[in-house]
Design a protein around this motif. Structure first.
Motif, PDB file in Angstrom:
ATOM      1  N   TYR A 175       0.884  -1.366   0.190  1.00  0.00           N
ATOM      2  CA  TYR A 175       0.054  -0.648   0.308  1.00  0.00           C
ATOM      3  C   TYR A 175       0.995   1.032  -0.164  1.00  0.00           C
ATOM      4  O   TYR A 175       0.965   1.898  -0.596  1.00  0.00           O
ATOM      5  CB  TYR A 175      -1.142   0.365   1.367  1.00  0.00           C
ATOM      6  N   ALA A 176       1.929   1.337   0.801  1.00  0.00           N
ATOM      7  CA  ALA A 176       2.754   2.735   1.007  1.00  0.00           C
ATOM      8  C   ALA A 176       3.172   2.888  -0.388  1.00  0.00           C
ATOM      9  O   ALA A 176       3.494   4.061  -1.083  1.00  0.00           O
ATOM     10  CB  ALA A 176       3.354   2.514   2.393  1.00  0.00           C
ATOM     11  N   VAL A 177       3.460   1.442  -0.949  1.00  0.00           N
ATOM     12  CA  VAL A 177       5.072   1.550  -2.226  1.00  0.00           C
ATOM     13  C   VAL A 177       4.378   2.229  -3.336  1.00  0.00           C
ATOM     14  O   VAL A 177       4.157   2.807  -4.121  1.00  0.00           O
ATOM     15  CB  VAL A 177       5.447   0.618  -2.482  1.00  0.00           C
ATOM     16  N   ASP A 178       2.506   1.696  -3.156  1.00  0.00           N
ATOM     17  CA  ASP A 178       1.377   2.171  -3.794  1.00  0.00           C
ATOM     18  C   ASP A 178       1.278   3.592  -4.322  1.00  0.00           C
ATOM     19  O   ASP A 178       1.699   4.537  -5.730  1.00  0.00           O
ATOM     20  CB  ASP A 178       0.100   1.565  -3.720  1.00  0.00           C
ATOM     21  N   ARG A 179       1.256   4.242  -3.194  1.00  0.00           N
ATOM     22  CA  ARG A 179       1.706   5.888  -2.924  1.00  0.00           C
ATOM     23  C   ARG A 179       2.942   6.383  -3.918  1.00  0.00           C
ATOM     24  O   ARG A 179       2.284   7.020  -4.236  1.00  0.00           O
ATOM     25  CB  ARG A 179       0.846   6.434  -1.366  1.00  0.00           C
ATOM     26  N   ILE A 239      13.808   1.424  -5.509  1.00  0.00           N
ATOM     27  CA  ILE A 239      12.878  -0.162  -5.471  1.00  0.00           C
ATOM     28  C   ILE A 239      13.139  -1.466  -3.923  1.00  0.00           C
ATOM     29  O   ILE A 239      12.006  -2.006  -3.255  1.00  0.00           O
ATOM     30  CB  ILE A 239      11.973  -0.390  -6.539  1.00  0.00           C
ATOM     31  N   ASP A 240      13.904  -1.942  -4.060  1.00  0.00           N
ATOM     32  CA  ASP A 240      14.744  -2.754  -4.372  1.00  0.00           C
ATOM     33  C   ASP A 240      14.582  -2.768  -2.706  1.00  0.00           C
ATOM     34  O   ASP A 240      14.531  -3.514  -1.537  1.00  0.00           O
ATOM     35  CB  ASP A 240      16.246  -3.593  -4.462  1.00  0.00           C
ATOM     36  N   ALA A 241      15.174  -1.340  -1.540  1.00  0.00           N
ATOM     37  CA  ALA A 241      14.979  -1.468  -0.466  1.00  0.00           C
ATOM     38  C   ALA A 241      13.442  -1.025   0.348  1.00  0.00           C
ATOM     39  O   ALA A 241      12.602  -1.213   1.000  1.00  0.00           O
ATOM     40  CB  ALA A 241      15.519   0.388   0.255  1.00  0.00           C
ATOM     41  N   LEU A 242      12.177  -0.549  -0.867  1.00  0.00           N
ATOM     42  CA  LEU A 242      10.910  -0.200  -0.405  1.00  0.00           C
ATOM     43  C   LEU A 242       9.885  -1.639  -0.140  1.00  0.00           C
ATOM     44  O   LEU A 242       9.565  -2.054   0.158  1.00  0.00           O
ATOM     45  CB  LEU A 242      10.949   0.832  -1.215  1.00  0.00           C
ATOM     46  N   VAL A 243      10.799  -2.399  -1.069  1.00  0.00           N
ATOM     47  CA  VAL A 243      10.196  -3.785  -1.170  1.00  0.00           C
ATOM     48  C   VAL A 243      11.149  -4.539  -0.642  1.00  0.00           C
ATOM     49  O   VAL A 243      11.984  -5.248  -1.868  1.00  0.00           O
ATOM     50  CB  VAL A 243       9.502  -4.138  -2.564  1.00  0.00           C
ATOM     51  N   ALA A 244      11.966  -4.839   0.892  1.00  0.00           N
ATOM     52  CA  ALA A 244      12.632  -5.516   0.839  1.00  0.00           C
ATOM     53  C   ALA A 244      12.476  -7.020   1.084  1.00  0.00           C
ATOM     54  O   ALA A 244      13.266  -8.106   0.977  1.00  0.00           O
ATOM     55  CB  ALA A 244      13.172  -5.319   2.441  1.00  0.00           C
ATOM     56  N   GLY A 245      11.185  -7.440   1.516  1.00  0.00           N
ATOM     57  CA  GLY A 245      10.530  -9.111   1.191  1.00  0.00           C
ATOM     58  C   GLY A 245      10.010  -8.587   2.479  1.00  0.00           C
ATOM     59  O   GLY A 245      10.102  -8.544   3.674  1.00  0.00           O
ATOM     60  N   TYR A 246       9.531 -10.133   2.775  1.00  0.00           N
ATOM     61  CA  TYR A 246       8.146 -10.159   4.061  1.00  0.00           C
ATOM     62  C   TYR A 246       9.070 -10.487   5.227  1.00  0.00           C
ATOM     63  O   TYR A 246       8.614 -10.315   6.684  1.00  0.00           O
ATOM     64  CB  TYR A 246       8.428 -11.554   4.187  1.00  0.00           C
ATOM     65  N   ASP A 247      10.121 -11.044   5.473  1.00  0.00           N
ATOM     66  CA  ASP A 247      11.356 -10.949   6.920  1.00  0.00           C
ATOM     67  C   ASP A 247      11.289  -9.726   6.627  1.00  0.00           C
ATOM     68  O   ASP A 247      12.379  -9.081   7.844  1.00  0.00           O
ATOM     69  CB  ASP A 247      12.280 -12.145   6.808  1.00  0.00           C
ATOM     70  N   ASN A 299       9.990  -6.059   7.009  1.00  0.00           N
ATOM     71  CA  ASN A 299       9.287  -4.584   6.761  1.00  0.00           C
ATOM     72  C   ASN A 299       9.762  -3.498   7.516  1.00  0.00           C
ATOM     73  O   ASN A 299       8.936  -3.048   7.533  1.00  0.00           O
ATOM     74  CB  ASN A 299       7.803  -5.523   7.414  1.00  0.00           C
ATOM     75  N   ARG A 300      10.345  -4.014   8.923  1.00  0.00           N
ATOM     76  CA  ARG A 300      10.729  -2.727   9.215  1.00  0.00           C
ATOM     77  C   ARG A 300      11.767  -1.969   8.226  1.00  0.00           C
ATOM     78  O   ARG A 300      12.144  -0.936   8.161  1.00  0.00           O
ATOM     79  CB  ARG A 300      11.277  -3.032  10.411  1.00  0.00           C
ATOM     80  N   ALA A 301      12.624  -2.777   7.636  1.00  0.00           N
ATOM     81  CA  ALA A 301      13.977  -1.597   6.800  1.00  0.00           C
ATOM     82  C   ALA A 301      12.999  -1.320   5.698  1.00  0.00           C
ATOM     83  O   ALA A 301      13.123  -0.177   5.469  1.00  0.00           O
ATOM     84  CB  ALA A 301      14.254  -2.916   6.413  1.00  0.00           C
ATOM     85  N   ALA A 302      12.127  -2.135   5.397  1.00  0.00           N
ATOM     86  CA  ALA A 302      11.180  -1.620   4.039  1.00  0.00           C
ATOM     87  C   ALA A 302      11.304  -0.005   4.509  1.00  0.00           C
ATOM     88  O   ALA A 302      10.852   0.873   3.616  1.00  0.00           O
ATOM     89  CB  ALA A 302      10.692  -2.498   3.637  1.00  0.00           C
ATOM     90  N   ALA A 303      10.094  -0.252   5.909  1.00  0.00           N
ATOM     91  CA  ALA A 303       9.292   0.987   6.250  1.00  0.00           C
ATOM     92  C   ALA A 303      10.343   2.267   6.529  1.00  0.00           C
ATOM     93  O   ALA A 303      10.200   3.478   5.962  1.00  0.00           O
ATOM     94  CB  ALA A 303       8.963   0.058   7.676  1.00  0.00           C
TER      95      ALA A 303
END
Length: 253
Positions: A172-176, A210-218, A220-224
């Motif tokens: 959702y955040a990446v969609d924005r 993008i690779d940092a914004l969508v870092a993977g299931y494990d 979430n904090r790093a992606a946020a």
């Protein structure tokens, strides 16, 4: 034109003797932007037929797909109007069958007329593409929606709801973020897809991590953390929500 796309012409020739068939239209990379079609593309197309009876006939009996060459290895109804199908030689199809009246009520863009029965107008120029925007399509909305997505997602991560956290933070955040890129007049989206905002992002915005914004299931904090950093670097953000997100990032769950 990629040689695989000539199979749509073969299909049109095979169906031309049926007076109920009015047109074959290519969509997506099989449409007017067929220069995008490559060895990894599937064929999206629409069959336009005269009436509901003909439509039902083409939905029920799949033998007409042999006009593309090859046999059907797999198919399923993915929409009331059509199917997805895999041919035995590996060609993947997504197709729908419409009457002219139904076609007139659809929003689409980039349709290519592969074949059209003479004297049958389709009015393709009257079908603008959807904007892909939300009800409020402003920079302010997308920035703050992304920040609140991060806030909610991090709370769910702390609760142990990792999957829903992943969706809020990395979907959702990446969609924005993608919406913000679309609104940025200083950026150019390479061959934008009005139906799918994630298409050709890498080719268009090489500076966006993008690779940092969508870092993977494990992660979430790093992606946020990455999304928050990108937003605060490029846009004016409210310190109250930014501080709240940072506090959650600093919390040990």
């Amino acid at each position: 034109m990629h040689p695989t796309l000539t199979r749509l012409d073969d299909l049109a020739r095979a169906l031309a003797d049926d007076d109920a068939v009015l047109a074959v239209l290519g969509l997506g990379s099989a449409g007017v932007e067929h220069n995008r079609f490559d060895d990894h593309s599937d064929i999206d197309f629409w069959l336009v037929v005269s009436d509901r009876s003909a439509k039902q006939r083409y939905l029920d009996d799949l033998r007409w797909l042999s006009g593309l060459g090859g046999s059907i290895a797999y198919s399923f109804v993915n929409d009331p109007n059509g199917r997805k199908a895999l041919l035995a030689d590996g060609l993947f199809l997504e197709y729908a069958v419409f009457t002219p009246q139904e076609l007139g009520r659809l929003a689409f863009t980039g349709a290519r007329v592969v074949w059209q029965r003479r004297g049958i107008p389709l009015g393709l120029e009257e079908h603008p593409a959807p904007s892909g925007s939300t009800a409020i399509d402003t920079v302010d909305f997308h920035v703050n929606e992304a920040l609140t997505n991060l806030f909610v997602g991090l709370h769910r991560e702390l609760r142990g709801e990792r999957l829903t956290a992943f969706r809020f933070i990395q979907v959702y955040a990446v969609d924005r973020v993608l919406a913000l890129l679309r609104l940025d007049t200083n950026r150019r989206w390479v061959q934008p897809d009005p139906f799918e905002a994630t298409r050709r992002v890498e080719a268009s915005f090489g500076d966006v991590p993008i690779d940092a914004l969508v870092a993977g299931y494990d992660h979430n904090r790093a992606a946020a953390q990455a999304t928050l950093g990108w937003l605060t670097q490029h846009y004016d953000t409210d310190p109250a929500i930014v501080d709240a997100v940072r506090a959650l990032l600093a919390t040990t769950g």
